[in-house]
Write an enzyme that holds these catalytic residues in place. Structure first.
Site, PDB file in Angstrom:
ATOM      1  N   GLY A   8      -6.064   5.696   2.092  1.00 14.32           N
ATOM      2  CA  GLY A   8      -5.917   7.145   2.069  1.00 14.32           C
ATOM      3  C   GLY A   8      -5.194   7.511   0.791  1.00 14.32           C
ATOM      4  O   GLY A   8      -3.992   7.356   0.689  1.00 14.32           O
ATOM      5  N   HIS A   9      -5.946   7.911  -0.213  1.00 15.26           N
ATOM      6  CA  HIS A   9      -5.344   8.236  -1.504  1.00 15.26           C
ATOM      7  C   HIS A   9      -5.058   9.730  -1.573  1.00 15.26           C
ATOM      8  O   HIS A   9      -5.970  10.544  -1.604  1.00 15.26           O
ATOM      9  CB  HIS A   9      -6.270   7.789  -2.642  1.00 15.26           C
ATOM     10  CG  HIS A   9      -6.318   6.306  -2.778  1.00 15.26           C
ATOM     11  ND1 HIS A   9      -7.161   5.635  -3.621  1.00 15.26           N
ATOM     12  CD2 HIS A   9      -5.582   5.335  -2.171  1.00 15.26           C
ATOM     13  CE1 HIS A   9      -6.953   4.337  -3.520  1.00 15.26           C
ATOM     14  NE2 HIS A   9      -6.006   4.139  -2.642  1.00 15.26           N
ATOM     15  N   ARG A  43       5.818   5.203   8.592  1.00 20.13           N
ATOM     16  CA  ARG A  43       5.925   3.978   7.799  1.00 20.13           C
ATOM     17  C   ARG A  43       7.319   3.378   7.953  1.00 20.13           C
ATOM     18  O   ARG A  43       8.297   4.128   8.029  1.00 20.13           O
ATOM     19  CB  ARG A  43       5.665   4.273   6.331  1.00 20.13           C
ATOM     20  CG  ARG A  43       4.257   4.759   6.074  1.00 20.13           C
ATOM     21  CD  ARG A  43       4.021   5.058   4.593  1.00 20.13           C
ATOM     22  NE  ARG A  43       2.694   5.606   4.396  1.00 20.13           N
ATOM     23  CZ  ARG A  43       2.404   6.599   3.545  1.00 20.13           C
ATOM     24  NH1 ARG A  43       3.342   7.140   2.803  1.00 20.13           N
ATOM     25  NH2 ARG A  43       1.173   7.036   3.432  1.00 20.13           N
ATOM     26  N   GLY A  94      11.020   8.076  -7.171  1.00 21.34           N
ATOM     27  CA  GLY A  94      12.446   7.967  -7.476  1.00 21.34           C
ATOM     28  C   GLY A  94      13.185   9.194  -6.952  1.00 21.34           C
ATOM     29  O   GLY A  94      14.350   9.107  -6.548  1.00 21.34           O
ATOM     30  N   LYS A 125      -0.958   5.476  -5.531  1.00 21.54           N
ATOM     31  CA  LYS A 125      -2.021   5.179  -6.510  1.00 21.54           C
ATOM     32  C   LYS A 125      -2.909   6.387  -6.760  1.00 21.54           C
ATOM     33  O   LYS A 125      -3.290   6.659  -7.896  1.00 21.54           O
ATOM     34  CB  LYS A 125      -2.900   4.013  -6.016  1.00 21.54           C
ATOM     35  CG  LYS A 125      -2.169   2.704  -5.906  1.00 21.54           C
ATOM     36  CD  LYS A 125      -3.046   1.627  -5.308  1.00 21.54           C
ATOM     37  CE  LYS A 125      -3.375   1.827  -3.853  1.00 21.54           C
ATOM     38  NZ  LYS A 125      -2.227   1.735  -2.927  1.00 21.54           N
ATOM     39  N   GLN A 164      -4.944  -0.204  -0.969  1.00 24.29           N
ATOM     40  CA  GLN A 164      -3.893  -1.015  -0.355  1.00 24.29           C
ATOM     41  C   GLN A 164      -2.973  -1.601  -1.443  1.00 24.29           C
ATOM     42  O   GLN A 164      -2.902  -1.050  -2.521  1.00 24.29           O
ATOM     43  CB  GLN A 164      -4.480  -2.121   0.537  1.00 24.29           C
ATOM     44  CG  GLN A 164      -5.157  -1.598   1.809  1.00 24.29           C
ATOM     45  CD  GLN A 164      -6.598  -1.195   1.620  1.00 24.29           C
ATOM     46  OE1 GLN A 164      -7.369  -1.893   0.971  1.00 24.29           O
ATOM     47  NE2 GLN A 164      -6.985  -0.085   2.175  1.00 24.29           N
ATOM     48  N   ARG A 218     -22.254 -13.920   6.098  1.00 23.76           N
ATOM     49  CA  ARG A 218     -23.626 -13.714   5.627  1.00 23.76           C
ATOM     50  C   ARG A 218     -24.533 -13.053   6.658  1.00 23.76           C
ATOM     51  O   ARG A 218     -25.699 -13.348   6.773  1.00 23.76           O
ATOM     52  CB  ARG A 218     -24.205 -15.042   5.131  1.00 23.76           C
ATOM     53  CG  ARG A 218     -23.429 -15.563   3.947  1.00 23.76           C
ATOM     54  CD  ARG A 218     -23.630 -17.017   3.702  1.00 23.76           C
ATOM     55  NE  ARG A 218     -23.137 -17.813   4.818  1.00 23.76           N
ATOM     56  CZ  ARG A 218     -23.204 -19.139   4.865  1.00 23.76           C
ATOM     57  NH1 ARG A 218     -23.754 -19.805   3.892  1.00 23.76           N
ATOM     58  NH2 ARG A 218     -22.729 -19.797   5.904  1.00 23.76           N
ATOM     59  N   GLY A 222       0.833  -1.206   0.000  1.00 23.97           N
ATOM     60  CA  GLY A 222       0.000   0.000   0.000  1.00 23.97           C
ATOM     61  C   GLY A 222       0.864   1.252   0.000  1.00 23.97           C
ATOM     62  O   GLY A 222       2.102   1.178   0.056  1.00 23.97           O
ATOM     63  N   ASP A 223       0.197   2.401  -0.122  1.00 23.76           N
ATOM     64  CA  ASP A 223       0.882   3.705  -0.081  1.00 23.76           C
ATOM     65  C   ASP A 223       1.893   3.885  -1.205  1.00 23.76           C
ATOM     66  O   ASP A 223       2.883   4.598  -1.056  1.00 23.76           O
ATOM     67  CB  ASP A 223       1.583   3.919   1.280  1.00 23.76           C
ATOM     68  CG  ASP A 223       0.641   3.681   2.440  1.00 23.76           C
ATOM     69  OD1 ASP A 223      -0.482   4.193   2.375  1.00 23.76           O
ATOM     70  OD2 ASP A 223       1.017   2.976   3.389  1.00 23.76           O
ATOM     71  N   GLY A 272       7.642  13.478  -8.166  1.00 22.45           N
ATOM     72  CA  GLY A 272       7.155  14.395  -7.138  1.00 22.45           C
ATOM     73  C   GLY A 272       5.662  14.191  -6.967  1.00 22.45           C
ATOM     74  O   GLY A 272       5.022  13.526  -7.793  1.00 22.45           O
TER      75      GLY A 272
HETATM   76  P1  IMP Z   1      -6.953  -2.894   8.179  1.00 25.96           P
HETATM   77  O1  IMP Z   1      -7.261  -3.171   6.760  1.00 25.96           O
HETATM   78  O2  IMP Z   1      -7.264  -1.478   8.580  1.00 25.96           O
HETATM   79  O3  IMP Z   1      -7.523  -3.871   9.158  1.00 25.96           O
HETATM   80  O4  IMP Z   1      -5.358  -3.038   8.360  1.00 25.96           O
HETATM   81  C1  IMP Z   1      -4.694  -4.256   8.108  1.00 25.96           C
HETATM   82  C2  IMP Z   1      -3.264  -3.991   7.663  1.00 25.96           C
HETATM   83  O5  IMP Z   1      -3.273  -3.348   6.417  1.00 25.96           O
HETATM   84  C3  IMP Z   1      -2.480  -3.077   8.618  1.00 25.96           C
HETATM   85  O6  IMP Z   1      -1.108  -3.443   8.577  1.00 25.96           O
HETATM   86  C4  IMP Z   1      -2.645  -1.715   7.974  1.00 25.96           C
HETATM   87  O7  IMP Z   1      -1.599  -0.835   8.327  1.00 25.96           O
HETATM   88  C5  IMP Z   1      -2.605  -2.098   6.508  1.00 25.96           C
HETATM   89  N1  IMP Z   1      -3.342  -1.151   5.666  1.00 25.96           N
HETATM   90  C6  IMP Z   1      -4.671  -1.012   5.536  1.00 25.96           C
HETATM   91  N2  IMP Z   1      -4.971  -0.060   4.653  1.00 25.96           N
HETATM   92  C7  IMP Z   1      -3.809   0.416   4.207  1.00 25.96           C
HETATM   93  C8  IMP Z   1      -3.462   1.410   3.229  1.00 25.96           C
HETATM   94  O8  IMP Z   1      -4.299   2.049   2.584  1.00 25.96           O
HETATM   95  N3  IMP Z   1      -2.139   1.616   3.044  1.00 25.96           N
HETATM   96  C9  IMP Z   1      -1.183   0.901   3.705  1.00 25.96           C
HETATM   97  N4  IMP Z   1      -1.462  -0.039   4.607  1.00 25.96           N
HETATM   98  C10 IMP Z   1      -2.765  -0.276   4.843  1.00 25.96           C
END
Ligand code: IMP
Length: 423
Positions: free
Chosen positions: A40-41, A305, A332, A16, A224, A143, A12-13, A414
């Site tokens: 969080g985009h 992070r 980069g 995107k 993610q 369900r 993730g991060d 950037g």
């Molecule tokens: P959850 O999805 O909030 O339960 O988190 C599960 C794992 O996924 C944890 O390690 C979070 O830090 C990670 N995670 C969830 N959403 C994101 C994201 O958008 N970016 C990065 N890590 C994420």
């Protein structure tokens, strides 16, 4: 006819949000297919920085229609705050945003269950964003869940009460100290539901398939990354949805043979928030420098992070699982001026050298094997064309393309829309 997918290939991060924002102008529809407000985009343009959670990144473009698909989980409280955040931009979201009736609802008690579950795990906690994601998907597959379409029923509050009462019993089973005032949370939740109901709920799979027939272009926006996928990620330290390509099909109701391009987004290094194994993690000043220069703090939780070198074993695995057709390399510019760069090209695993991503990647099982590269010294952030990219960066990119067998078509230098180089 074209559905393209945009996926994060690491934890993730990867950036995107920025790339969807850059690509959006080419698409008629942007659709989110999984995850929820754990995402969080971050988008930056015209000197403004904005973070989207559940709403697709196409909301800032005039043309695009934005769809929240059936695979997404929605917290009305967070969602309404997100809508309010858009007010400053004068966006007609009632016209530009539609929601699948089959998307599931995150209830206040799902958030509490997340907190109780994490507290009960102690040191083994997942490091969840605590947005109620896991418990909501548990109710979906169990369900028992509530869906957006339920809000159209007169009796939805009865269904809500039944589920919330059950959750309260479950919370007490965890036997941990979770303080809450559900009455207060419910006032906020019911108000938010009324706001949410002002938007259009649709059978989004029908909408999207009709759009495909009509020749419209669709970009499916993942949240993610592949290594957080419930099946292919570093389980159990993962999120609760399929973040990989197949998740776009099930999360939108689009058949696999409708998918064309698969854009894979990765950072020139690696980061991870939350717990779980991370073979190339750096615990020294180099890692600290990446975090500092790259502003590596969670967009949702603000947590720092973890940072480390690029892991090609993991990246190759992600390219394979997703069928990536083109890569976009982000950040980069953050590495400019580093003494040298390391790229992990294999793992030492139980006495053997392997190049595939194994079942166990905990530090006791895996030692990364690195190839060293010279690093570029130039500031990349003002560069605007591929010809300007320094020799060392081109060598790095050429090596990655050869190893991954996928072209790197975009190099981001950037955070701003304009800092994007096509090759
Ligand atoms: P959850 O999805 O909030 O339960 O988190 C599960 C794992 O996924 C944890 O390690 C979070 O830090 C990670 N995670 C969830 N959403 C994101 C994201 O958008 N970016 C990065 N890590 C994420």
């Amino acid at each position: 006819m074209a559905v393209d997918l945009l996926l994060g290939l690491q934890w993730g991060d990867e950036g995107k949000g920025k790339i969807v924002d850059v690509l959006t102008r080419d698409y008629d529809i942007i659709a989110r297919f999984q995850g929820g407000p754990n995402a969080g985009h971050t988008l930056e343009f015209d000197g403004i920085k904005h973070v989207l959670r559940t709403i697709p990144s196409g909301i800032f473009h005039k043309k695009a229609m934005n769809v929240i698909g059936n695979g997404v989980v929605i917290d009305p409280v967070v969602f309404v705050k997100e809508l309010e955040g858009l007010d400053q931009f004068n966006i007609d979201y009632k016209a530009k945003l539609i929601i699948s009736r089959k998307a599931h609802l995150i209830l206040p008690t799902h958030r509490l269950l997340d907190a109780a579950s994490e507290a009960s795990k102690g040191k083994a906690k997942i490091g969840s964003t605590l947005k109620g994601i896991g418990p909501t998907y548990m109710d979906k597959t169990g369900r028992n869940g509530m869906r957006i379409g339920d809000l159209e029923l007169e009796s939805w509050k009865e269904k809500y009460r039944h589920l919330a009462d059950k959750h309260e019993t479950m919370i007490s089973f965890y036997n941990v100290d979770v303080q809450y005032d559900l009455d207060e949370m419910e006032v906020e939740f019911f108000e938010a539901v009324e706001r949410l109901k002002e938007l259009t709920f649709i059978d989004s799979e029908e909408y999207l398939n009709q759009a495909i027939k009509a020749g419209k272009t669709i970009l499916a926006e993942g949240a993610q990354g592949s290594l957080l996928d419930i099946d292919f990620g570093t389980y159990p330290f993962v999120t609760s949805s399929n973040t990989t390509a197949a998740g776009a099909c099930t999360g939108l109701g689009i058949a696999p043979n409708k998918v064309k391009e698969v854009y894979g987004i990765f950072k020139a290094y690696t980061t991870r928030v939350g717990s779980g194994p991370f073979p190339t993690e750096l615990f020294d000043e180099v890692g600290a420098e990446m975090a500092k220069v790259g502003h590596e703090f969670g967009a949702v939780t603000g947590r720092p992070r973890r940072c480390g070198w690029l892991d090609l074993v993991a990246l190759k695995y992600a390219c394979q699982v997703n069928g990536v057709t083109q890569l976009n390399m982000m950040k980069g510019d953050v590495l400019s001026g580093f003494d040298s760069l390391q790229v992990c090209t294999a793992y030492e695993y139980k006495g053997e050298t392997i190049t595939h991503f194994p079942y166990n990647i905990e530090p006791e099982n895996v030692t990364p094997i690195y190839t060293e590269f010279a690093c570029w010294k130039e500031d990349l952030t003002k560069m605007t064309s591929a010809e300007q990219l320094p020799k060392e960066l081109n060598e790095y990119i050429d090596f990655l393309e050869k190893e991954l067998e996928v072209p790197i078509k975009i190099v981001s230098v950037g955070p701003d829309r304009t800092q994007t180089i096509s090759r």
